[in-house]
Write an enzyme that holds these catalytic residues in place. Structure first.
Site, PDB file in Angstrom:
ATOM      1  N   GLY B 484      27.869 133.280  26.302  1.00  0.00           N
ATOM      2  CA  GLY B 484      28.317 131.929  26.626  1.00  0.00           C
ATOM      3  C   GLY B 484      27.312 131.096  27.380  1.00  0.00           C
ATOM      4  O   GLY B 484      27.672 130.102  27.992  1.00  0.00           O
ATOM      5  N   SER B 524      35.180 138.110  31.530  1.00  0.00           N
ATOM      6  CA  SER B 524      34.595 136.920  32.176  1.00  0.00           C
ATOM      7  C   SER B 524      33.766 137.312  33.384  1.00  0.00           C
ATOM      8  O   SER B 524      33.800 136.670  34.426  1.00  0.00           O
ATOM      9  CB  SER B 524      35.704 135.933  32.592  1.00  0.00           C
ATOM     10  OG  SER B 524      36.456 135.546  31.489  1.00  0.00           O
ATOM     11  N   VAL B 710      35.376 132.239  33.797  1.00  0.00           N
ATOM     12  CA  VAL B 710      36.051 131.099  33.175  1.00  0.00           C
ATOM     13  C   VAL B 710      36.367 131.315  31.697  1.00  0.00           C
ATOM     14  O   VAL B 710      37.045 130.515  31.092  1.00  0.00           O
ATOM     15  CB  VAL B 710      35.208 129.813  33.288  1.00  0.00           C
ATOM     16  CG1 VAL B 710      35.014 129.422  34.734  1.00  0.00           C
ATOM     17  CG2 VAL B 710      33.860 129.957  32.583  1.00  0.00           C
ATOM     18  N   GLU B 712      38.173 133.414  29.818  1.00  0.00           N
ATOM     19  CA  GLU B 712      39.398 133.931  29.204  1.00  0.00           C
ATOM     20  C   GLU B 712      40.642 133.103  29.498  1.00  0.00           C
ATOM     21  O   GLU B 712      41.485 132.909  28.619  1.00  0.00           O
ATOM     22  CB  GLU B 712      39.595 135.386  29.647  1.00  0.00           C
ATOM     23  CG  GLU B 712      38.543 136.280  29.018  1.00  0.00           C
ATOM     24  CD  GLU B 712      38.497 137.663  29.633  1.00  0.00           C
ATOM     25  OE1 GLU B 712      38.029 137.758  30.786  1.00  0.00           O
ATOM     26  OE2 GLU B 712      38.931 138.612  28.984  1.00  0.00           O
TER      27      GLU B 712
END
Ligand SMILES: Cc1cc2nc3c(=O)[nH]c(=O)nc-3n(C[C@H](O)[C@H](O)[C@H](O)COP(=O)(O)OP(=O)(O)OC[C@H]3O[C@@H](n4cnc5c(N)ncnc54)[C@H](O)[C@@H]3O)c2cc1C
Lengths: 289, 756
Positions: B484, B524, B710, B712
């Site tokens: 991410g 996360s 952040v 999930e």
């Protein structure tokens, strides 16, 4: 598997006819290549017809259009007049797939692939479109409606292929529309499709109509009873409801992972009504200008 | 060390991610992009039945085919006892994993692997698969979770005796385990309720839908070591699981982390990797394997189908007095659904005195379920948040107000044990209520729904090194696959600590031989846990820089501070020294400067989210259009706000797909009918409006920059938000997902008929 690029329409026909095994025409390939990769077909010969003038041009003469069978959806959409004269036919072809698919997918491929849910086909049938077919015995004409014979099968003989699709010239105050139901906004297969082609007189009374449904039977079906419900009316609510009821009555669908019988029957009526309204408004607007 | 979050130079800005250019130009190397000279192509033979006994497998014809270099079947695998292998967020039973990688005795689902071949070409490998003769005795099967729990259901495993009951049963069943957790006294609580609601809900199995299919190249060398190239969410997990399954040493396997084309939890285990290693060993050549999309759908780990009951009691002034839930999750063919997390998360946005959740983990003839963003929580939240919405209607109370009255806050004891410290649950609700979206008007056939959600987030093991180069540039070496944008976040935190420009920091995700174990990218955890390791390692560098500078200046290290990227003397008049100055002299002052940190991070701050969804429902076709969607989330401190927003948007979109169209569609024979993106309907871009994001920043005290996970939480609320909006638009309460146009229209028609 052999891949050949045809250098003429007749050459393509003789290549196809000369192959003893399985031979296929390649237009955009958006069905053919998918089927090939999924192992559904194993051609011995593929003949690419994208390089030919006859299959790749759109021409107009006296209001009638001849559309090359391999013209891509995006090219149809960009044509100067086709979208105004035959908005329903154009939108049927133009909503196939996505921007990427539109660069390749053709009406000829959509027709000959013979999916019951093919999006370009209902509006072509509603338009009384014909096609020009070439084969080992020369050229012939056939109604578009007579090409698909069932899911995945068509009436073309060995070595035959569609060169062009022909739309007749049409009277004033005419227009058409195509709507389909999919759970998403693109990249999907119609659960139901409905095409409506109308001609009005100067006061807006419908004088001729043709209504064709997709995805509710093994091939697209013409529903004269729905058309009759509109002829002689100004498409008031009662006439639309009658057309919708006739369309639902004519639908003969199956239940599968994409939809139920009940859903398809009901929505066949809904889309018929909505497409009729759009076609009507387009025909009225055309007459006003 | 903690930092003044209001005075940061780099953290909180939006620089371009280091891997961005490679990814948009197609230069990045994903799982399937790697080739080795002489490589073979490996393929897998999969069960065409949902449940069958394997009577015999005859591979002789396949082995005899020219070009075939290796064939393996289940019997070639070593036997392994049941043992849980911790992979970070989830634990994997290696006995079951081995049977999932290659079936023995029985095949348990459509697509279950039972043999593999490696050949010189893909075509020969396909031909070889067709030559393997398998004789099956087809057995009755069961797909649905409630059906699978019935006493007369076909039993998958003769050795499955329900765990967690007072007395272990003597007959096997498909119920792997029962669990229960609670607070206070539920029966007593319900006595004080003015309104009690009791509802049941169902969801279907859905797949993560990552764009990149699983792919691997393995090369087993004569010295007994193996080189493995693959994309995964945890290359250490791949290494350790392969070592266990194949009876190898972890040190003998070196896994190189390829770029990853999405995982969402689905790439936290192994499928084809051990097969590629085993066949490479047999063949003496590298083996490459790539799953087809159909294989990904049929035989990887979607999140499970569920069936859930919820009972909630409230007083007339909107206070919840008791909540009682039962969650039944199917795990697929082997035990281990995320029902535990669902039990722990479902009710957690609320401060409850009396609550009980019972969970059942159930096997059935579908592929083994896997992790999917906030595993289990979206299902549980769908049930709880749907019931909460109905209660708000019954109370004639604004749904945000109703949630706010009951919201968890600092000091609330959660059902799964901890007492919350600083959390943003209420802040998020307030921000949602204040958002212009919540106050905007709706037209005919339109409706608005809101729903909340919670996710724990995890910490776990991470380590990192920060290498300072002679020219004053820096490389951060870490071991967390970047899904991410975490390389950007690591570079930003390191640059912030070191006081240098972001562009001077490179980040490398090192292979399993080049850095010590890191837990996988899941839960996360990376920006939190690996972020702490990188921050610590950078601080270690700062200390060394100060020490070297102090020696150079001839003063004590205590008299040197690190400020704006340079060592500055607080005593005397020594000239300050930049990082580059010190680095240039490093060889002469003690050698190259390397900062290190290895941690097992605790205190991952939980994340709360509330979403607002507007829909329009076509009353004649049942088509549901998402008109507007806003996500509000407590994100701790956003290191790189764009990537936080991306997580929130992506989670919302996946949840909308789950609510509206995505489902595993099995036919009567228990075969998956939609193993492809045509009939497994994820949203396409044109389906959705831009997803709005509101970042509520409540810093996590356990991270130097206040980070919370952040990734999930944003997938927790959407299912209920969509369904609550549908209710608002139509008056029809949909309790089974997905709400396809077909289901919607049938429900609308039934509703109209009932009203007439
Ligand atoms: C992602 C995706 C989305 C799609 N979405 C839709 C959709 O929304 N609606 C829809 O209806 N379809 C859809 N399709 C299917 C396909 O794109 C259409 O059917 C398209 O019109 C096929 O045209 P083509 O030129 O690509 O045909 P090809 O794949 O080239 O050919 C299709 C078949 O017709 C034969 N053929 C082609 N041209 C001729 C000819 N002139 N004479 C005789 N036989 C011929 C071929 O041999 C082949 O059997 C989609 C496909 C994909 C991959």
């Amino acid at each position: 598997m052999r891949y050949e690029v045809a250098d003429s329409v007749a050459g393509a026909a003789s290549l196809l006819a000369g192959e003893a095994g399985q031979s296929y025409v390649l237009a955009g390939g958006t069905d053919l290549l998918v089927q090939l990769r999924a192992g559904m077909i194993s051609p011995d010969l593929v003949v690419d017809i994208k390089g030919l003038d006859e299959t790749r041009t759109i021409s107009e003469s006296g209001g009638a259009y001849t559309i090359g069978a391999a013209v891509a959806g995006a090219e149809l959409g960009e044509h100067d007049t086709l979208g105004t004269v035959w908005p329903g036919v154009t939108e049927g072809a133009e909503l196939i797939g996505s921007t990427q698919i539109q660069g390749r997918a053709s009406m000829g491929g959509n027709l000959c692939n013979a999916s019951p849910a093919a999006d370009a086909v209902p509006a072509l049938i509603a338009a009384d479109a014909t096609c020009t077919i070439i084969g080992p015995d020369g050229t012939r004409e056939a109604a578009v409606a007579d090409i698909p014979t069932g899911p995945g099968s068509n009436s073309l003989g060995k070595g035959e292929f569609v060169v062009s699709i022909n739309l007749p010239s049409r009277p004033a105050n005419s227009s058409d529309a195509y709507l389909r139901m999919i759970p998403r906004t693109e990249m999907d297969i119609a659960i139901v499709g409905a095409a409506v082609n109308l001609t009005l007189d100067d006061d807006g009374t419908c004088t001729a109509a043709k209504i064709v449904l997709g995805a509710v039977a093994p091939t697209a079906i013409d529903v004269p009873a729905a058309a009759d419900a509109l002829i002689g009316t100004k498409l008031d609510d009662d006439a639309l409801a009658a057309a919708a009821a006739a369309a639902s009555a004519a639908a003969n669908p199956i239940s599968d992972k994409r939809g139920t019988v009940e859903y398809r029957i009901k929505v066949a009526g809904v889309l018929t009504k909505r497409a009729a309204k759009i076609a009507y408004d387009r025909a009225r607007k055309g007459s006003a200008s | 060390m903690t930092y003044d979050l209001d005075n940061l130079k780099i953290v909180g800005t939006r620089p371009i991610r280091p891997d961005g250019v490679d990814k948009v130009t197609g230069r990045a190397n994903f799982g399937a992009d790697f080739k080795m000279p002489g490589q073979l192509i490996g393929k897998v033979l999969r069960s065409p039945h949902a449940h069958a006994r394997i009577i015999s497998i005859d591979t002789s014809k396949a082995k005899a085919l020219t070009g075939v270099k290796a064939v393996i079947v289940g019997e070639d695998m070593i036997d392994i006892a049941h043992e849980l292998s911790q992979t970070g967020e989830t634990a994997i039973d290696v006995h079951d994993l081995s049977l999932n990688v290659l079936a023995r005795g029985k095949v348990l689902y459509d697509g279950h692997a039972l043999a593999a071949v490696a050949a010189t070409t893909a075509k020969i490998a396909d031909e070889a698969l067709a030559l393997i003769d398998v004789q099956y005795e087809v057995l009755p099967h069961v797909i649905d979770v409630d059906e699978a729990m019935k006493p007369d259901a076909p039993v998958l495993h003769d050795d499955m005796f329900t765990k967690g009951l007072d007395e272990t049963p003597t007959t096997p069943s498909n119920i792997a385990s029962r669990m229960e957790m609670g607070l206070g006294d539920v029966e007593e609580g319900f006595k004080h309720a003015d309104i009690i609601i009791e509802r049941s809900y169902k969801t279907k199995a859905v797949h993560q839908g990552y764009i990149e299919p699983h792919a691997v190249v393995a090369n087993f060398a004569e010295d007994g070591t193996a080189f493995v190239w693959c994309s995964s969410q945890g290359h250490f997990t791949v290494r350790d699981l392969c070592a266990k399954l194949l009876g190898m040493d972890s040190s003998a396997i070196r896994v190189i982390p390829a770029e990853i084309g999405g995982g969402f939890g689905g790439k936290t285990t192994v499928y084809i990797e051990p097969l590629a290693i085993a066949m490479s060993k047999l063949a003496g050549r590298p083996v490459k394997m790539t799953m087809t999309r159909a294989e990904v759908f049929r035989a990887t780990g979607p999140t499970p189908a569920t069936s859930m009951d919820v009972k909630i009691g409230v007083t007339n002034d909107g206070k919840i007095v008791a909540a009682d839930c039962e969650f039944r999750f199917h795990a697929g063919a082997f035990a281990g659904s995320p029902v535990g997390a669902a039990c722990m998360a479902g009710l957690t946005p609320y401060a409850l005195e009396n609550a009980r959740v019972v969970g059942y983990d159930v096997v059935s003839n579908t592929c083994k379920s896997g992790a999917y963003r906030a595993p289990g929580a979206p299902n549980g939240a769908f049930a709880v948040e749907s019931a909460m919405d109905e209660l708000a209607q019954m109370l004639k109370m604004d749904p945000i107000e109703f949630r706010h009255i009951n919201a968890a806050e600092e000091g609330t004891k959660a059902i799964y044990g901890p007492t919350f410290k600083q959390i943003g649950c209420k802040d998020v609700l307030v921000a949602t209520r204040e958002h212009p979206h919540y106050k905007s008007n709706l037209g005919p056939n339109q409706g608005r729904g809101i729903a909340s959600g919670f996710w724990f987030n995890v910490g776990g093991q991470s380590n990192a090194a920060v290498n300072v180069h002679e020219d004053g540039t820096v490389t951060v070496v870490e071991g967390s696959p970047d899904i991410g944008g975490t390389r950007a976040a690591m570079a930003m935190m390191a640059a912030e600590v070191l006081g240098i420009e972001y562009e001077r920091v490179q980040v490398v995700v090192a292979d399993t031989a080049s850095i010590a174990h890191n837990d996988g990218t899941g839960g996360s955890r990376v920006t939190f846990a690996t972020g702490i390791a990188v921050t610590n390692a950078a601080e270690d560098v700062v200390l060394q820089l100060r020490t070297r500078a102090a020696a150079d200046m001839g003063i004590d290290v205590e008299d040197v501070v690190w400020q704006d990227g340079s060592a500055q003397a607080t005593k005397g008049d020594a000239k300050s020294m930049s990082l580059a100055d010190i680095a240039a002299k490093a060889a002469r002052t003690g050698g190259i400067i390397v900062g290190r940190s290895s941690i097992n991070a605790r205190g991952a701050g939980p994340s709360f989210a509330t979403h607002i969804c507007d829909v329009e429902v076509d009353p004649e076709t049942g088509y549901i259009e998402i008109l507007r969607y806003t996500t509000v989330q407590d994100v701790g401190k956003a290191i790189h706000p764009s990537y936080v927003e991306g997580q929130m948007q992506g989670g919302a979109v996946q949840g909308i797909g789950w609510a509206l169209n995505e489902e595993y569609f099995y036919n009567e024979d228990g075969l998956l009918e939609n193993p492809g993106f045509l009939d497994y309907r994820m949203p396409v871009a044109s389906d959705l409006p831009m997803i709005d994001t509101v970042l509520v920043e409540v810093a996590n005290p356990n991270h130097p920059f206040g980070v919370r996970g952040v990734g999930e939480a944003p997938l927790v609320p959407p299912l209920a938000a969509v369904v609550n909006a549908i209710y608002d638009a139509t008056g029809v309460r949909m309790t089974e997902l997905p709400v396809t146009p077909i289901k919607m229209l049938a429900a609308l028609d039934a509703y109209k008929e009932a009203a007439e």
